[in-house]
Scaffold this active site. Structure first.
Site, PDB file in Angstrom:
ATOM      1  N   ASP A 152      60.128  59.381 -63.313  1.00 40.79           N
ATOM      2  CA  ASP A 152      60.805  58.999 -64.563  1.00 40.79           C
ATOM      3  C   ASP A 152      59.924  59.405 -65.643  1.00 40.79           C
ATOM      4  OD1 ASP A 152      62.830  56.875 -63.603  1.00 40.79           O
ATOM      5  OD2 ASP A 152      60.797  55.938 -62.592  1.00 40.79           O
ATOM      6  N   ASP A 170      69.455  53.052 -59.758  1.00 39.15           N
ATOM      7  CA  ASP A 170      67.895  52.855 -60.330  1.00 39.15           C
ATOM      8  C   ASP A 170      67.764  51.616 -60.984  1.00 39.15           C
ATOM      9  OD1 ASP A 170      65.326  53.491 -61.294  1.00 39.15           O
ATOM     10  OD2 ASP A 170      66.295  55.189 -62.499  1.00 39.15           O
TER      11      ASP A 170
END
Ligand code: DX5
Ligand code: ZN
Length: 237
Positions: A43, A186
């Protein structure tokens, strides 16, 4: 829910090292390897697109040396074009961009650049974002379509069930078009929630807290995989 017979995509578990020890990201990668994860979710957040700041290409390059797992790089940044070459050179395999910061022409340029280097591209939708027409017209170019089930920024948030109708719609659309695009989920994937998303077509399951906050994170990778497979086998989340 989607009929289980229509759920043919391979289940893949993608540990998000944002949920791991930020002072020892190498240990988070090793946990994913030992747990036999399918890919590592990285991320990248710039403090503009989402309210957190994480790591950049230098960290990706360092982690590249310690694993052969696919690097699934989730770019939560406002100006991704400025960093694409750096992430490709650092060893990212999949680069996923947010539809909220792109348009068709910019996507096309990114697609060409990424495929010229033998890598693949994904698109991501924030929970409140519907699929733009330019993205729908380019679904055949995608390796991955990511449906975010939390607002971007942090690990450890609860899955937003309000996203489920959009996820079903996307799965049906990809199935109708016969596109083998991975559907990545996600946010808030836990043993208790994974069935809800796999039964709606999600097949790449990102998990930060669902792995790294557990007492045995290596085992937690397998627990998620088994829960996902059981949901598909039984049709019950
Ligand atoms: C949030 C990130 C997620 C996050 C998921 O902005 O995109 O990948 O790490 O964490 P969990 O699984 O804890 O919700
Ligand atoms: Zn992510």
């Amino acid at each position: 829910m989607i009929p289980v017979t229509a759920l043919k995509r391979k289940i893949k578990i993608a540990p998000s090292i944002l949920g791991g020890d930020q002072g020892n990201l190498a240990s988070a990668v090793k946990i994913a390897d030992e747990g036999k994860a399918d890919q590592i979710h990285l991320d990248v957040i710039d403090g503009h697109f989402a309210p957190n700041i994480t790591f950049g290409p230098g960290t990706v390059k360092a982690l590249r040396k310690i694993t052969d797992l696919k690097f699934d790089t989730h770019l939560m940044i406002s100006e991704p074009e400025n960093y694409v070459d750096k992430f490709l050179d650092a060893g990212s395999d999949l680069l996923t961009f947010h539809v909220e910061v792109l348009n068709g022409a910019r996507f096309d340029a990114l697609y060409s650049k990424i495929h010229a280097k033998g890598k693949v591209i994904g698109l991501s939708l924030k929970p409140a974002t519907e699929m733009p027409a330019w993205a729908e017209a380019r679904l055949d170019k995608l390796d991955t379509l990511m449906v975010m089930t939390v607002n971007p920024g942090f690990s450890g948030q609860a899955m937003m069930m309000s996203v489920m109708p959009k996820l079903e719609k996307i799965t049906l659309m990809l199935n109708d078009k016969g596109l083998p695009v991975d559907i990545e989920i996600d946010g808030g994937v836990e043993p208790e929630t994974i069935g809800e998303v796999v039964l709606r077509g999600g097949n790449v399951l990102v998990a930060g807290a669902g792995i790294y906050y557990k007492p045995d994170p290596v085992k937690a990778v397998g627990v998620l995989r088994e829960k996902a497979k059981k949901a598909i086998a039984t049709g019950a989340p």
